[in-house]
Design a protein around this motif. Sequence first.
Motif: not given
Length: 790
Positions: A254-264
Amino acid sequence: MIYPESCLERLGFHEVKQHISQYCLSPMGKQLVSKMQVMTKFDQINKFLRQTKEFKSILENQEPLQISAFYDLKYLADKIRAEGSYLVEEELFQMYTSLQTVFTVIRFFEERAEIYPNLEALFEHLPMEKNILKKIETVLDPKGKIKPNASPALLDILTEIAKGEQDVRKRMDSIYKMAVSRNWVADGSLTIRDGRMCIPLLAENKRKLKGFIHDESASGQTVYMEPEEVFTLNNKLRDLEFDKRREVIRILIALTTDLRPYTALLLSYHGFLTKLDFVRAKALFAIEVEADMPVLIKEAKTRLINARHPLLMLSFREEQRTVVPLNIHLDERLRILLVSGPNAGGKSVCMKTVGLLQIMIQSGLLIPVDEASEVGIFDQIFADIGDDQSIESDLSTYSAHLTKMRYFVAHATPKSLMLIDEFGTGTDPQFGGPMAEAVLEVLNNKKVRGVITTHYSNLKLFAGDTEGLENASMLFDNTKMRPLYVLEIGKPGSSYAFEIAQNIGLQKEVLELARQKTGTNQNRIDSLLVDLEREKKDIYDKKVQLSNQQNKAKNLAAENEKLKLYLEENKKVLIKEAKLEAQRIIKDANKLVENTISQIKEQQADKTVTKQLRQNLQKELLNHQVKEEKKPEPIALSNTLIEVGDWVQLRNTETTGQVLEINRGNLVLAIGDLRSVVKKERVDKISNKQAKKVVQSNSFSGRISDAITNFNAELDLRGRRGEDAIYEVEKYLDKAIMLGFPYVKIIHGKGDGILRKLIREYVRKYSQVNRVEDEHQDRGGDGISYVYFN
């Protein structure tokens, strides 16, 4: 463009990169160092140089920029791209630590806006997305572990596990005590086998207790049993552990999913950290080799002042030796410098220094030169260094040299820098010399810039007669037979072949035979060069001596001028203070007189009281009385005849001396350690007793006593420029050490800390200095330095 590629290694650039890599904090920074290349665009080179210079300034000024550790954010960003993937606790903590470093650095530069503009460009328009940190903080504790309350379900599971473990422990303790009381237990206490808590039972008693045997000892006398009553409780705990693991993974997903939009954005942070690590490493290396940023120009020319080979500096520093600085220039008028001189005299080091520093500056590295130096940009750098013979390519040493010469001639332009070591060697000098001269003439016509080392006489003569070429030589002390490693532009140098051979002890008959075979003209040319070298060295030594004397004279004149101004200012201050004191004394005296008269009237002229008041007036007068200084007794002059051994005094002076000889109307006097001839009419005879007093007053001990009395163990340098401050410190420390003071106090102020650092670095060069300490924090702290002597 570099040709051949191997010249980067031979000039030492690969070794320079290895030194810089050691300062990198991350593999990403080291990777950038390994990819450093020679650039040709002015703006790009200038940007890299200024970034390194700014970071060097931050480090030297001890700015509070903490960069301790960070990790590969690109790897983490790539990992979370895929749906369903997740970062484990350690990886999330690495991301958290790295982002803290990013935000700390950005905040540092934002607080110092426009002070470090080139470094600020590294993170321009890069936001501080603190939501990433907040999301990680909801799951991880400060040590990087999952928080017990990361989710309500996890908290319930952990509570159940804690309760279950407590029940298991209580039940096990009860069963264990019962087994001990019945002597069923072997030596030892409760133990763990296969992750389950077990009781060590004697094998003969294993049937007396119901349970599951997990293991037995090597002798078979002890078995490790899990009691049946605890078995069910342990199975429940195992299920709870599985539930905990599944819940932790669910939280991490769940945390990784929340962080995925910040990849760039994470990739941008990664680029910023990598560049920052790279610039920091370059700045640390610049400090290590005492490098600075010269004046960068667009033209293909260079003027190096006090240049030093960085790798040679590091090598010599370990041996506690210093590098002799190099001064050299190449421009439109002096395009190619032909350096000659003896073997091991520094010719190759001179050429390699020019080449390595040029490659470093065009790679964005600061170089160890005076900041007033000027360095241009070359489109091509050609180098012929060392032996490139190849069996596979069927190339001899000379063929390899000619292959490079062919390439140089074909591709050289006015924006090419050419470096050739031992030009023309590898074949018969009778043919190699003319071939080298022809190549040199063609390259000169193409207006290339370069440094060439050679021993060939025909090349020296050609350089002396050709516009654009200039001879230069490495100075050699032909009396002590040792090189001085100083480049002298304008004259060719001798190879000192016969002198060096004679110095190492080669037999005389071999030397004589060699001289005969060399030829009269060649011997005469070489002898003329040796004589010219000797005269040149004498002139150089005299110039240095004269320059030192001129500097001393300037310093003395400046010191006298300062002293004069100081005396003038003090004179005005003292007169002003004296006038104020006189006014105060007069006022006090008036008050005292008025009070005395008033008291006499009140006492109606009582004799006893009046007498007492007069005594008070007299006492006050004595307190303000100025004592007259004793004037020195005039030396009594004698009119008797002057003889050898008598003491005399020069008229109208205080100079005295003893008569050594009398020649007609002249006297030979011993005045201290000097001998002087004076006319009889210019002296007067004095007694031995008076002469003894004068000698004692002028003695060394007397002067030292005066010096100690007048010396102030405190030096104030606030507001002084660096060079002036160092000059004052040098004079001050020399006096303090000579007079035997245990310590001195130097006030330099706090400010940016530059003057403090400069003074402390200089002071530590004195072998007599034991340590340097700050003043107490309440009395000035690091704005004052105490220097303690051995």
